[in-house]
Enzyme design. Sequence first.
Site, PDB file in Angstrom:
ATOM      1  N   LYS A  59       0.853  -1.206   0.000  1.00 53.12           N
ATOM      2  CA  LYS A  59       0.000   0.000   0.000  1.00 53.12           C
ATOM      3  C   LYS A  59       0.883   1.249   0.000  1.00 53.12           C
ATOM      4  CE  LYS A  59      -1.747   1.902   4.019  1.00 53.12           C
ATOM      5  NZ  LYS A  59      -1.468   3.316   4.094  1.00 53.12           N
ATOM      6  N   ASN A  60       1.929   1.244   0.838  1.00 51.33           N
ATOM      7  CA  ASN A  60       2.726   2.465   0.996  1.00 51.33           C
ATOM      8  C   ASN A  60       3.747   2.680  -0.106  1.00 51.33           C
ATOM      9  OD1 ASN A  60       1.190   2.987   3.173  1.00 51.33           O
ATOM     10  ND2 ASN A  60       2.694   2.373   4.694  1.00 51.33           N
ATOM     11  N   ARG A  90      -8.636  -0.012   4.480  1.00 47.01           N
ATOM     12  CA  ARG A  90      -7.766   0.984   3.858  1.00 47.01           C
ATOM     13  C   ARG A  90      -6.419   0.359   3.501  1.00 47.01           C
ATOM     14  NH1 ARG A  90      -6.681   5.870   7.105  1.00 47.01           N
ATOM     15  NH2 ARG A  90      -5.602   6.303   5.151  1.00 47.01           N
ATOM     16  N   ARG A 103      -4.151  10.179   4.196  1.00 46.50           N
ATOM     17  CA  ARG A 103      -2.953  11.019   4.316  1.00 46.50           C
ATOM     18  C   ARG A 103      -2.280  11.160   2.953  1.00 46.50           C
ATOM     19  NH1 ARG A 103       0.447  14.148   7.827  1.00 46.50           N
ATOM     20  NH2 ARG A 103       2.593  13.779   7.212  1.00 46.50           N
ATOM     21  N   ARG A 125       0.053  15.038  12.799  1.00 45.04           N
ATOM     22  CA  ARG A 125       0.696  14.608  11.547  1.00 45.04           C
ATOM     23  C   ARG A 125       0.844  15.826  10.643  1.00 45.04           C
ATOM     24  NH1 ARG A 125      -1.665   8.958   9.424  1.00 45.04           N
ATOM     25  NH2 ARG A 125       0.370   8.874   8.386  1.00 45.04           N
ATOM     26  N   ASP A 182       4.468   0.704  11.787  1.00 48.30           N
ATOM     27  CA  ASP A 182       3.196   0.112  11.355  1.00 48.30           C
ATOM     28  C   ASP A 182       3.043  -1.320  11.841  1.00 48.30           C
ATOM     29  OD1 ASP A 182       3.404   1.737   8.115  1.00 48.30           O
ATOM     30  OD2 ASP A 182       2.651   2.442  10.050  1.00 48.30           O
ATOM     31  N   CYS A 238      -4.988   8.101   9.292  1.00 51.66           N
ATOM     32  CA  CYS A 238      -5.177   7.561  10.639  1.00 51.66           C
ATOM     33  C   CYS A 238      -4.751   8.574  11.700  1.00 51.66           C
ATOM     34  CB  CYS A 238      -4.348   6.289  10.805  1.00 51.66           C
ATOM     35  SG  CYS A 238      -5.018   4.915   9.850  1.00 51.66           S
TER      36      CYS A 238
HETATM   37  C1  EPZ Z   1       4.062   7.025   6.042  1.00 56.61           C
HETATM   38  O1  EPZ Z   1       3.270   8.012   6.655  1.00 56.61           O
HETATM   39  C2  EPZ Z   1       3.152   5.803   5.927  1.00 56.61           C
HETATM   40  N1  EPZ Z   1       2.012   6.106   5.078  1.00 56.61           N
HETATM   41  C3  EPZ Z   1       2.674   5.390   7.316  1.00 56.61           C
HETATM   42  O2  EPZ Z   1       1.883   4.219   7.187  1.00 56.61           O
HETATM   43  C4  EPZ Z   1       3.888   5.075   8.167  1.00 56.61           C
HETATM   44  O3  EPZ Z   1       3.456   4.776   9.488  1.00 56.61           O
HETATM   45  C5  EPZ Z   1       4.833   6.284   8.194  1.00 56.61           C
HETATM   46  O4  EPZ Z   1       5.186   6.661   6.849  1.00 56.61           O
HETATM   47  C6  EPZ Z   1       6.116   5.992   8.961  1.00 56.61           C
HETATM   48  O5  EPZ Z   1       6.778   4.903   8.397  1.00 56.61           O
HETATM   49  C7  EPZ Z   1       2.174   6.051   3.724  1.00 56.61           C
HETATM   50  O6  EPZ Z   1       3.258   5.805   3.230  1.00 56.61           O
HETATM   51  C8  EPZ Z   1       0.941   6.297   2.902  1.00 56.61           C
HETATM   52  P1  EPZ Z   1       6.132  10.301   8.222  1.00 56.61           P
HETATM   53  P2  EPZ Z   1       3.842   9.536   6.747  1.00 56.61           P
HETATM   54  O7  EPZ Z   1       6.015  11.547   7.433  1.00 56.61           O
HETATM   55  O8  EPZ Z   1       4.559   9.850   5.504  1.00 56.61           O
HETATM   56  C9  EPZ Z   1       6.263  13.685  11.461  1.00 56.61           C
HETATM   57  C10 EPZ Z   1      -0.034   2.902   7.474  1.00 56.61           C
HETATM   58  O9  EPZ Z   1      -0.635   2.426   8.430  1.00 56.61           O
HETATM   59  N2  EPZ Z   1       6.197  14.633  10.334  1.00 56.61           N
HETATM   60  O10 EPZ Z   1       7.352   9.448   8.087  1.00 56.61           O
HETATM   61  O11 EPZ Z   1       2.737  10.403   7.179  1.00 56.61           O
HETATM   62  C11 EPZ Z   1       4.951  12.935  11.655  1.00 56.61           C
HETATM   63  O12 EPZ Z   1       4.053  13.681  12.435  1.00 56.61           O
HETATM   64  C12 EPZ Z   1       0.492   4.316   7.531  1.00 56.61           C
HETATM   65  O13 EPZ Z   1       0.219   2.279   6.414  1.00 56.61           O
HETATM   66  C13 EPZ Z   1       6.342  15.992  10.578  1.00 56.61           C
HETATM   67  O14 EPZ Z   1       6.501  16.413  11.719  1.00 56.61           O
HETATM   68  O15 EPZ Z   1       4.871   9.383   7.942  1.00 56.61           O
HETATM   69  C14 EPZ Z   1       5.383  11.669  12.362  1.00 56.61           C
HETATM   70  O16 EPZ Z   1       5.474  11.910  13.752  1.00 56.61           O
HETATM   71  C15 EPZ Z   1       0.253   4.942   8.894  1.00 56.61           C
HETATM   72  N3  EPZ Z   1       6.286  16.873   9.532  1.00 56.61           N
HETATM   73  C16 EPZ Z   1       6.785  11.420  11.799  1.00 56.61           C
HETATM   74  O17 EPZ Z   1       7.192  12.652  11.175  1.00 56.61           O
HETATM   75  C17 EPZ Z   1       6.108  16.431   8.240  1.00 56.61           C
HETATM   76  O18 EPZ Z   1       6.078  17.284   7.314  1.00 56.61           O
HETATM   77  C18 EPZ Z   1       6.831  10.336  10.731  1.00 56.61           C
HETATM   78  O19 EPZ Z   1       5.885  10.678   9.741  1.00 56.61           O
HETATM   79  C19 EPZ Z   1       5.965  15.046   8.018  1.00 56.61           C
HETATM   80  C20 EPZ Z   1       6.017  14.168   9.072  1.00 56.61           C
END
Ligand code: EPZ
Length: 424
Positions: free
Chosen positions: A23-24, A400, A93, A122, A308, A117
């Site tokens: 998915k990701n 999802r 997201r 986020r 995840d 989620c």
């Molecule tokens: C991706 O989400 C995945 N989703 C998530 O999977 C996964 O948990 C996550 O990466 C971490 O591996 C998809 O790929 C569609 P991040 P993403 O940006 O990109 C902070 C699932 O269940 N952050 O790496 O949103 C954020 O708040 C989903 O499949 C900022 O502060 O994750 C978090 O605390 C859930 N500012 C941390 O970074 C930003 O601009 C990691 O978020 C971006 C992120």
Amino acid sequence: MGEILRVRGGRPLEGTVRLPSAKNSVLPILAAAVLADGPVVLRDVPDLADVHASVAILRALGLTVRRRGGDLHLLPAPVPGWQLPEAPARAMRSSVFYLAPVLHRAGCVRMPMPGGCRLGPRPIDIHLDGLSRMGAQTLWEDGWLELRTSARLQGIDYTLRLPSVGATETLLMAAALAKGDTVLRNVAREPEIRDLADFLNACGARIEGAGQPVIRVQGKTSLHGARHRPIPDRIVAATVAAAVAGCGGCVTMLGTGEDPLGPVADVLERAGCHTDHPVPESWRVQRQDRLQGVGLVRTGVWPGFSTDAAPVVAGGLLAAQGDTVVEDTVFEDRFACAEGFAQLGGQVCRRGRALAMHGPVQLSGARVRAADLRGGAGLAVAALAAAGESVVEGAEYVRRGYADLAGMFRALGADVCAGRENRA
Ligand code: EPZ
């Protein structure tokens, strides 16, 4: 009418399952397809709710999208759209991934704040900070976000505040068609980042270093189409493996690609599972002995233990003898599923970002409610190990990320079905 999973647990799992595409990987690659001037074919795209939302966004932007069997065929928009449709954009997201591609195609993009989620705050500040340094002007208005650029985005040398997966993917897509070269530092290194880079390179981009801490991109003026098979879903693999840990039995996963689990395999082996690779690109998990607690498990960015996987592995180890503490360093509110684990008989307590579990306990069926995708999958995994009947409400969250979780586990001998019921 709410979606539910009805589970009659306590049965060992036996059999073979082929892993779906990740998915990701699929979601950012669907957004990146907007950058292509020619036809794109994505192979084996799972039938996920977030894929449906992505297809709705792509069609609203003017692309032609057709499903042919397991493949998605996309054709470029004759006139590129620039406003994302509100409902699908708010549903996930991944709508954030359309910022860079649509900005490149149309010179502007407008979308509501992305959904996804509820795992804690986020923000998308890193996405927006990188794009603004490339030349985009950002405007927030009544909860809607608008980006404009009067000229082609400019390549940058940029260090991410933290290795955000999504922000790395946004800036990869922005750099692919930017003017000049881009260097991205402190990037995320997940396999899905490499897969997105592989897709973009197949379209004619020049991206080097994906999966490493520094990525270098030579901006191109255009990208052609490509055919691409996304990598397998390592979180679905973790979900199946965790269910074997909880239920016992022996399951072989096929089409795993590189080791899909890394640290997750180590944790499950410490818990008493045996894992091996009977044939290339396969992964067999079996548990006959007593399930043991594994002490502290801390998630982290790749190559750490995936955030995840945390709820599903917790669900699989819920009844283990001894102590297990799973701490999520990535999201603040990863364990909304803790209440459901307790309803199923787990001895659990939340300590900040961590979930502490103690056993052994005898899990028994209960009515529980999912609040997010992986928490819902974790509740399903725990219900599969619980004696008696369970109902997992909020199963729409699970859809999802899993095309047919019930069908997948039924094929492995579980008594589980998906359904609907009137929500009281
Ligand atoms: C991706 O989400 C995945 N989703 C998530 O999977 C996964 O948990 C996550 O990466 C971490 O591996 C998809 O790929 C569609 P991040 P993403 O940006 O990109 C902070 C699932 O269940 N952050 O790496 O949103 C954020 O708040 C989903 O499949 C900022 O502060 O994750 C978090 O605390 C859930 N500012 C941390 O970074 C930003 O601009 C990691 O978020 C971006 C992120």
